[in-house]
Motif scaffolding. Structure first.
Motif: not given
Ligand SMILES: [Zn+2]
Length: 139
Positions: A19, A22, A33, A35-36, A38
């Motif tokens: 990514c 992150c 993603c 996590e974030c 994207t």
């Molecule tokens: Zn990410």
């Protein structure tokens, strides 16, 4: 004119996608993603393509099983299959070239042909004991 070759998998396609925002690594690559948030656009039209890294090197076996009755293309009676964790936390599944693996063992991961489907070689991850990987490369 559109060059459709750009949409074909690069090399053998066995890479980690990173990514760009992150830094979380994935195999296989998601479209978003976790996590974030994207987004990934493999064509690079709406968003930048994500950088990739080779998925090769030492990893730790988390769990494994032995699969029988394999689908067409696997030229073996059974397959030892497992999930490993790379340094940094990326987890990936693949074929284990070891008859008696034990959870916690250190393997060496590399990309290799795991199946031939209607004449087309398909690549995946193969995990070998570090000593086996060294002797296979020098043989
Ligand atoms: Zn990410």
């Amino acid at each position: 004119m559109v060059d459709f070759a750009q949409y074909l998998p690069k090399k053998n396609g066995v890479v980690a996608h990173v990514c760009p925002k992150c830094g979380k690594k994935y195999y296989p690559a998601p479209m978003v993603c976790s996590e974030c948030g994207t987004r990934r656009d493999p064509a690079g039209v709406a968003y930048e393509p994500w950088p990739t890294e080779d998925l090769e090197g030492p990893c730790t076996l988390l769990t494994w099983t032995r699969l029988s009755a394999l689908p067409i293309g696997f030229d073996a009676r059974y397959m030892v299959f497992g999930i490993v964790e790379f340094p940094g936390g990326l987890r990936a599944s693949g074929v284990i070239h070891h008859d008696k693996p034990q959870i916690g063992m250190t393997f060496y991961a590399r990309a290799a042909v795991v199946r031939t489907n209607r004449g087309v070689a398909e690549y995946g991850l193969v995990f070998e004991e570090a000593a086996d990987a060294v002797s296979a490369r020098t043989a």
